[in-house]
Design an enzyme around this catalytic site. Structure first.
Site, PDB file in Angstrom:
ATOM      1  N   TYR A  65      -2.890  -0.675  10.098  1.00  0.00           N
ATOM      2  CA  TYR A  65      -2.999  -1.043   8.682  1.00  0.00           C
ATOM      3  C   TYR A  65      -1.698  -0.707   7.964  1.00  0.00           C
ATOM      4  CZ  TYR A  65      -4.296  -0.757   3.750  1.00  0.00           C
ATOM      5  OH  TYR A  65      -4.324  -0.904   2.382  1.00  0.00           O
ATOM      6  N   SER A 105       0.846  -1.196   0.000  1.00  0.00           N
ATOM      7  CA  SER A 105       0.000   0.000   0.000  1.00  0.00           C
ATOM      8  C   SER A 105       0.876   1.239   0.000  1.00  0.00           C
ATOM      9  CB  SER A 105      -0.902   0.004   1.244  1.00  0.00           C
ATOM     10  OG  SER A 105      -1.552   1.267   1.407  1.00  0.00           O
TER      11      SER A 105
END
Length: 262
Positions: free
Chosen positions: A154, A141
Site C-alpha cells: 500500500y 498518503s
C-alpha cells in the site's frame, strides 16, 4: 482555483473522504460527477446531496481502461464541461508482512491505487488542458512519506502516486492545470471494510484521527489555494516533520508501534 460554477469529477465518491469531498465541492457551488464502483454508495451520496442537477453519479471501475475512457463523454453529456478531477478511490491490503501477501493481493492494491489513478489522469488531462483553468488532485498518503510496516505494498502504491502526481506538477507548471497532491494520515473512514480486510486490534489504544468531513474540508481548501501538497491530520504533519529530521528513527518508531498490535 475558483470552485463555484466549475465541474469536478470525484472518484471514490461512494463513501469516506471521496463522498465528503464531493459534498464539500457542492457546498462551495461546484457541480460534481461522482464516480465509484459501489452503486449503492453513490446513491447514498446523491441522497445526502439532496438531489438536483448539480450532481450526477457514474458507476465505474477505475481499473477498467475502457470504462474510464468513456467517462469524459458521459460527464460532458450531462454537465457540458469538466474543470477538475479529484482521484480519491483507493484500497489497502490486509495487515501482513510483504512475504505473507500473495501476488494477487499485490496486484490489486497497485491496480486500484496507482494504475487506476494513471488511467484517470491519462483520460482526463487532455480535457482539462482545454479549460481556461483546471485542477487535478491525486490522493497519496502519509505512508508515501513514511512507510508503514504491514502495509508495505500500500505504501509503495501511494509512493508511486506521489512521484507520478508531483511529476505531473512539474510537467504542467506552465499550463492552466493546477496539480495538488494529498497526504492524509489516519482518517476515520471505513477504508478497511471497503477494502475487504480486517482492522488491527489496537488493544484499546486509540490513534489520533481526523474526521472524513474535516479531511475533505482541508482537501477542498487545498484545491482552492492551488497547494502543492496537502497534509491532512496532526499525525501527518508531525510525522512528516519527524521523518525529515530522521527518516530512519521515525520509520523504526512507527514500525514498532504497528508490530506491537500485529
Amino acid at each position: 482555483m475558483q470552485i463555484a460554477g466549475r465541474v469536478f469529477v470525484v472518484t471514490g465518491a461512494g463513501n469516506g473522504m471521496g463522498r465528503q469531498v464531493a459534498l464539500g465541492l457542492l457546498r462551495r457551488g461546484a457541480t460534481v460527477a461522482a464516480v465509484d464502483l459501489d452503486e449503492q454508495g453513490l446513491a447514498a451520496t446523491a441522497e445526502l446531496a439532496g438531489g438536483g442537477a448539480r450532481m450526477s453519479t457514474h458507476v465505474v471501475d477505475v481499473t477498467d481502461a475502457t470504462a474510464v475512457a468513456a467517462l469524459p463523454g458521459e460527464v460532458r453529456n450531462v454537465h457540458n464541461q469538466i474543470d477538475g478531477l479529484v482521484n480519491i478511490a483507493g484500497v489497502i491490503h490486509r495487515f501482513a508482512p510483504f512475504t505473507d501477501l500473495s501476488a494477487a493481493e499485490a496486484d490489486r492494491v497497485m491496480a486500484i491505487n496507482f494504475t487506476g489513478t494513471v488511467h484517470m489522469c491519462r483520460t482526463f488531462l487532455p480535457v482539462l488542458l482545454e479549460r481556461p483553468e483546471a485542477n487535478l488532485t491525486n490522493m497519496s498518503s502519509l505512508s508515501a512519506l513514511l512507510p508503514f510496516a504491514s502495509q508495505t505494498l500500500y505504501s509503495a502504491s501511494k509512493g508511486a502516486v506521489k512521484q507520478f502526481s508531483e511529476g505531473l506538477y512539474a510537467e504542467l507548471s506552465d499550463t492552466n492545470v493546477h496539480v495538488v497532491t494529498v497526504f492524509p494520515g489516519n482518517v476515520a473512514t471505513n477504508l478497511t471494510g471497503n477494502s475487504g480486510v480486517e482492522m488491527l486490534d489496537a488493544g484499546g489504544r486509540q490513534a489520533p484521527s481526523t474526521t472524513a468531513e474535516a479531511a475533505a474540508a482541508r482537501i477542498v481548501d487545498g484545491i482552492t489555494k492551488d497547494r502543492f501538497r496537502v497534509l491532512v491530520g496532526t499525525d501527518a504533519r508531525v510525522l512528516d516533520i519527524l521523518s525529515r529530521i530522521s527518516a530512519k528513527r521515525t520509520t523504526r518508531f512507527v514500525g514498532k508501534q504497528i508490530k506491537s498490535v500485529l
